[in-house]
Design a protein around this motif. Structure first.
Motif, PDB file in Angstrom:
ATOM      1  N   ASN A  68       1.045  -1.293   0.086  1.00 63.46           N
ATOM      2  CA  ASN A  68       0.115   0.021   0.020  1.00 63.46           C
ATOM      3  C   ASN A  68       0.845   1.227  -0.194  1.00 63.46           C
ATOM      4  OD1 ASN A  68      -2.034  -1.752   2.198  1.00 63.46           O
ATOM      5  ND2 ASN A  68      -2.883  -1.044   0.208  1.00 63.46           N
ATOM      6  N   SER A  69       0.400   2.447  -0.519  1.00 67.81           N
ATOM      7  CA  SER A  69       1.227   3.781  -0.499  1.00 67.81           C
ATOM      8  C   SER A  69       0.931   4.470   0.576  1.00 67.81           C
ATOM      9  CB  SER A  69       0.549   4.476  -1.707  1.00 67.81           C
ATOM     10  OG  SER A  69       0.974   5.920  -1.570  1.00 67.81           O
ATOM     11  N   SER A  70       2.000   4.745   0.999  1.00 66.79           N
ATOM     12  CA  SER A  70       2.206   5.725   2.553  1.00 66.79           C
ATOM     13  C   SER A  70       1.412   6.921   1.999  1.00 66.79           C
ATOM     14  CB  SER A  70       3.557   6.091   3.144  1.00 66.79           C
ATOM     15  OG  SER A  70       4.206   6.741   1.832  1.00 66.79           O
ATOM     16  N   LYS A  71       1.349   7.389   1.055  1.00 65.60           N
ATOM     17  CA  LYS A  71       0.518   8.712   0.854  1.00 65.60           C
ATOM     18  C   LYS A  71      -0.909   8.434   1.048  1.00 65.60           C
ATOM     19  CE  LYS A  71      -0.175  12.167  -2.868  1.00 65.60           C
ATOM     20  NZ  LYS A  71       0.108  12.585  -4.379  1.00 65.60           N
ATOM     21  N   ASP A  72      -1.426   7.269   0.447  1.00 67.72           N
ATOM     22  CA  ASP A  72      -2.850   6.963   0.485  1.00 67.72           C
ATOM     23  C   ASP A  72      -3.293   6.837   1.903  1.00 67.72           C
ATOM     24  OD1 ASP A  72      -3.088   7.202  -2.165  1.00 67.72           O
ATOM     25  OD2 ASP A  72      -2.879   4.799  -2.616  1.00 67.72           O
ATOM     26  N   ILE A  73      -2.421   6.177   2.585  1.00 74.65           N
ATOM     27  CA  ILE A  73      -2.817   5.711   4.117  1.00 74.65           C
ATOM     28  C   ILE A  73      -2.910   7.113   4.750  1.00 74.65           C
ATOM     29  CG2 ILE A  73      -1.631   4.926   6.151  1.00 74.65           C
ATOM     30  CD1 ILE A  73      -0.581   2.533   4.523  1.00 74.65           C
ATOM     31  N   LYS A  74      -1.634   8.046   4.707  1.00 72.73           N
ATOM     32  CA  LYS A  74      -1.858   9.358   5.171  1.00 72.73           C
ATOM     33  C   LYS A  74      -3.219  10.291   4.705  1.00 72.73           C
ATOM     34  CE  LYS A  74       2.967   9.988   5.713  1.00 72.73           C
ATOM     35  NZ  LYS A  74       4.193  10.877   5.262  1.00 72.73           N
ATOM     36  N   ASN A  75      -3.484  10.261   3.649  1.00 71.16           N
ATOM     37  CA  ASN A  75      -4.487  10.819   3.113  1.00 71.16           C
ATOM     38  C   ASN A  75      -5.897  10.420   3.669  1.00 71.16           C
ATOM     39  OD1 ASN A  75      -3.048  12.338   1.352  1.00 71.16           O
ATOM     40  ND2 ASN A  75      -3.206  11.246  -0.378  1.00 71.16           N
ATOM     41  N   ALA A  76      -5.965   8.960   4.065  1.00 71.73           N
ATOM     42  CA  ALA A  76      -7.157   8.347   4.583  1.00 71.73           C
ATOM     43  C   ALA A  76      -7.290   9.129   5.988  1.00 71.73           C
ATOM     44  CB  ALA A  76      -7.094   7.012   4.652  1.00 71.73           C
ATOM     45  N   GLY A  77      -6.153   9.799   6.623  1.00 68.84           N
ATOM     46  CA  GLY A  77      -6.262  10.258   7.935  1.00 68.84           C
ATOM     47  C   GLY A  77      -6.049   9.163   8.941  1.00 68.84           C
TER      48      GLY A  77
END
Length: 284
Positions: free
Chosen positions: A183-192
């Motif tokens: 999974n992308s760290s960016k996607d995880i961060k963007n999910a809050g």
């Protein structure tokens, strides 16, 4: 070391008993349901008995399985005699659940034959949860729409991780990984979500929601010492990084991740216990 409760006829329990894990037949302080999606059931049973049975918190463990899947490596009668179907999860009075990885990561989620069961469980679950490897990817997809992507080469080995304001793990630590997707760290961060531990080589290892109710773990802190050795012997196409001393497969690998898993699982169980008994106190 405390003791752990579990079904007497489970093969993984028998192995754990031989290695000194003490068992009792009455209920523990906590009751954990483990959704075992791996093909070799005994190995996963042993892994979690060995991990959860080493603390001064008594834990009762039960295993569950998706009904819409025929497991090729375990006799069906063994599963039906010792496991509960996923549909009974809400009737078992668990304090938390753990969902393991599964060897289906290169398939689209919708092509996994038990996907509907897993998807519905993740959607409806209100218990504290630990989602591991493919289980974490499935939960991130269902809850936040986060896609997994395929790596150029399988990630296999022991990797160093750094922590980020992580109340469950202190300092840097090693942990095993064995997967083809990420999974992308960016996607995880963007999910809050909180990223609690990550690696330059292995990416995000541990993330959680804001309340630390759900954890998403991409690696395998529960692995026993010889697991990656078995994978290397089986596949012979990828050498595990940072695993064998001096990269010599004839030498016994050190269990670099034991301190990490001991710290994390103890703090996780303590967190669940604290929440459980504070909720009971609030109702009195």
């Amino acid at each position: 070391m405390c003791c752990i409760a579990g079904a007497p006829s489970l093969s993984g329990r028998e192995r754990a008993e031989k290695e000194g894990i003490r068992f009792k037949e009455n209920k523990g302080e906590l009751k954990i349901g483990i959704i075992n999606l791996m093909p070799f059931k005994e190995e996963v049973e042993y892994q979690f008995y060995a991990v959860l049975g080493r603390f001064d918190i008594s834990v009762e463990v039960e295993f569950l399985y998706p009904e819409n899947h025929v497991f090729k490596n375990t006799d069906g009668s063994y599963i039906k005699d010792n496991y509960y179907p996923l549909g009974e999860l809400n009737n078992r009075n668990y304090d938390a659940i753990i969902m393991t990885g599964a060897p289906v990561e290169l398939l689209d989620f919708q092509k996994v034959n038990y996907w509907d069961e897993i998807k519905n469980l993740i959607k409806s679950n209100k218990l504290p949860a630990l989602y591991i490897c493919w289980g974490a990817q499935a939960a991130l997809y269902v809850k936040y729409g986060i896609e997994k992507f395929t790596l150029n080469e399988k990630l296999l080995g022991i990797f160093r991780h750094r922590t980020n304001k992580n109340p469950f793990v202190s300092g840097e630590f090693f942990a095993p990984h064995s997967r083809n997707t990420q999974n992308s760290s960016k996607d995880i961060k963007n999910a809050g979500l909180r990223i609690l531990a990550e690696s330059d080589e292995a990416g995000v290892y541990m993330a959680s929601d804001r309340d630390y109710r759900e954890f998403y773990i991409s690696g395998h802190g529960e692995y026993q010492r010889e697991r990656l050795k078995y994978e290397y012997s089986r596949d012979q196409n990828l050498f595990p990084k940072n695993y064998f001393p001096e990269d010599d497969p004839k030498k016994e690998p050190p269990m670099k991740w034991d301190g990490h898993r001991k710290e994390f699982y103890y703090k996780w169980l303590s967190h669940i216990r604290e929440k459980k008994f504070s909720n009971i106190s609030d109702k009195v």
